[in-house]
Design a protein around this motif. Sequence first.
Motif, PDB file in Angstrom:
ATOM      1  N   ILE A 212       0.882  -1.168   0.000  1.00 32.03           N
ATOM      2  CA  ILE A 212       0.000   0.000   0.000  1.00 32.03           C
ATOM      3  C   ILE A 212       0.916   1.213   0.000  1.00 32.03           C
ATOM      4  CG2 ILE A 212      -1.788   1.307   1.213  1.00 32.03           C
ATOM      5  CD1 ILE A 212      -2.640  -1.277   2.598  1.00 32.03           C
ATOM      6  N   ARG A 213       0.848   2.008  -1.047  1.00 33.29           N
ATOM      7  CA  ARG A 213       1.750   3.158  -1.152  1.00 33.29           C
ATOM      8  C   ARG A 213       0.930   4.433  -1.292  1.00 33.29           C
ATOM      9  NH1 ARG A 213       4.042  -0.826  -4.831  1.00 33.29           N
ATOM     10  NH2 ARG A 213       5.888  -1.778  -3.863  1.00 33.29           N
ATOM     11  N   ARG A 214       1.298   5.454  -0.508  1.00 34.37           N
ATOM     12  CA  ARG A 214       0.553   6.712  -0.495  1.00 34.37           C
ATOM     13  C   ARG A 214       1.518   7.889  -0.532  1.00 34.37           C
ATOM     14  NH1 ARG A 214      -3.439   6.555   4.473  1.00 34.37           N
ATOM     15  NH2 ARG A 214      -1.507   6.171   5.611  1.00 34.37           N
ATOM     16  N   ASP A 215       0.987   9.074  -0.877  1.00 35.25           N
ATOM     17  CA  ASP A 215       1.824  10.265  -0.899  1.00 35.25           C
ATOM     18  C   ASP A 215       1.768  10.964   0.461  1.00 35.25           C
ATOM     19  OD1 ASP A 215      -0.580  11.668  -0.793  1.00 35.25           O
ATOM     20  OD2 ASP A 215      -0.501  12.341  -2.878  1.00 35.25           O
ATOM     21  N   GLY A 216       2.383  12.122   0.544  1.00 36.21           N
ATOM     22  CA  GLY A 216       2.430  12.849   1.806  1.00 36.21           C
ATOM     23  C   GLY A 216       1.086  13.321   2.304  1.00 36.21           C
ATOM     24  N   ASP A 217       0.105  13.404   1.390  1.00 37.94           N
ATOM     25  CA  ASP A 217      -1.257  13.771   1.767  1.00 37.94           C
ATOM     26  C   ASP A 217      -2.134  12.545   1.993  1.00 37.94           C
ATOM     27  OD1 ASP A 217      -0.813  16.535   1.671  1.00 37.94           O
ATOM     28  OD2 ASP A 217      -1.049  16.543  -0.506  1.00 37.94           O
ATOM     29  N   LEU A 218      -1.504  11.366   2.065  1.00 34.62           N
ATOM     30  CA  LEU A 218      -2.167  10.090   2.381  1.00 34.62           C
ATOM     31  C   LEU A 218      -3.113   9.628   1.285  1.00 34.62           C
ATOM     32  CD1 LEU A 218      -2.886  10.759   6.172  1.00 34.62           C
ATOM     33  CD2 LEU A 218      -0.842   9.770   5.115  1.00 34.62           C
ATOM     34  N   ARG A 219      -2.854  10.057   0.055  1.00 31.64           N
ATOM     35  CA  ARG A 219      -3.605   9.583  -1.101  1.00 31.64           C
ATOM     36  C   ARG A 219      -2.832   8.446  -1.758  1.00 31.64           C
ATOM     37  NH1 ARG A 219      -3.801  15.347  -3.998  1.00 31.64           N
ATOM     38  NH2 ARG A 219      -1.599  15.063  -3.492  1.00 31.64           N
ATOM     39  N   LEU A 220      -3.550   7.500  -2.350  1.00 30.77           N
ATOM     40  CA  LEU A 220      -2.877   6.426  -3.072  1.00 30.77           C
ATOM     41  C   LEU A 220      -1.988   7.016  -4.150  1.00 30.77           C
ATOM     42  CD1 LEU A 220      -5.569   3.632  -3.558  1.00 30.77           C
ATOM     43  CD2 LEU A 220      -3.454   3.501  -2.215  1.00 30.77           C
ATOM     44  N   HIS A 221      -0.714   6.583  -4.151  1.00 26.28           N
ATOM     45  CA  HIS A 221       0.230   7.165  -5.097  1.00 26.28           C
ATOM     46  C   HIS A 221       1.499   6.345  -5.109  1.00 26.28           C
ATOM     47  CE1 HIS A 221       2.604  10.157  -7.278  1.00 26.28           C
ATOM     48  NE2 HIS A 221       3.533  10.032  -6.342  1.00 26.28           N
ATOM     49  N   CYS A 222       2.006   6.091  -6.310  1.00 29.26           N
ATOM     50  CA  CYS A 222       3.356   5.536  -6.455  1.00 29.26           C
ATOM     51  C   CYS A 222       3.870   5.928  -7.825  1.00 29.26           C
ATOM     52  CB  CYS A 222       3.360   4.019  -6.293  1.00 29.26           C
ATOM     53  SG  CYS A 222       5.029   3.308  -6.398  1.00 29.26           S
TER      54      CYS A 222
END
Length: 360
Positions: A212-222
Amino acid sequence: MSGTPLPPFEGILTSEHETLIAGIRDQWMRDGLSTCPVDRGEAERAVCEMYALVGLEPPRLRVWVDSPSGCFPMVSALGRPVVHYGHFEDQLKECLERRLRDRLGQRLWDRLRCQLRTRLWEQLWGQLRAQLRGQLLGHFGDRAGSEPSRYVWGAQDIWRDAYWIAFYTSALRVAGAEPDERLDALAEVTRGLGWWIPLAGAVVMSGRPAAIRRDGDLRLHCESGPALAWPDGHALYAWHGTRVPRWVITAPSCEAIAAEKDVEVRRCAIESLGWDRYVAETGLPLVASAEDPRDPALTLALYEVPEKVLGEPARVLLRVGGPASPGGSRGKAGLVVPVETATPLEASEWDHPGRSEGQR
């Protein structure tokens, strides 16, 4: 924690109450974001206990798959009726509501309900149910004619149920009420599995995601692979919370961007490719350039972005480390600004809520 005495709830949560609620919330968040393999033996035991508590014969057939995607064709192949837990959950919630209302009175229960919602909603609903489960359901919905559309509403999972289980668990503790056996049993099953679909005499279960990968704003992102991935290879790709096709992450190109019909996917693909490459390879016209007042070694370069690219006319600002020409060295990130922005300096000061360099 369960044996720690708490002060009575009198309308305002005390520091002891706050600590308790935060602990319950944070544990559910850890479980909801866990990528550890499940203990299959313990999970099967918990499922059997759950069946018994709702008056069903424990499932003799227990089938494991490696992802939610694998659950649905297996359910179809087994050909058994799905056991919808919605009726059981509604009854359980009604029972818990009565207990809490009787324990606290309507006024205090209303106040506690509001305060708990404030403390649990953003993470357990917003991050788990809305972001993770919502993105996965959207992914399933994109696959026309797929099995999920027939069975998804019978599926149970931690992203779906963490909020309401944590809500009532916290409420019972703050109210000083006895635990509820059914709620605790459901919590154990929910924590111990990925997705599971209860059937008549059977159950189909999946493990947790492998990543499970997310960005600094806790949105799914990779930026380099799937944002959600399971051991069987099923994966979901996302760019700062926007679900995208695999090519956007693994092989972005100006040709693929030009062929893409969805404007949001185009935007994400450009950011994945890098505005520097997109500007250079498509030859976007330079509007103006100026020395960067924050760093004289850099140049601010403002480019025209045609309407067909982002769905509306716009301009993009790049901070470059060389001459502000199409062949110069540019930064990957770009700041998209309104088409009315006249100069690079004006663009550099432009502040739009929800947007930042390299993002939306």
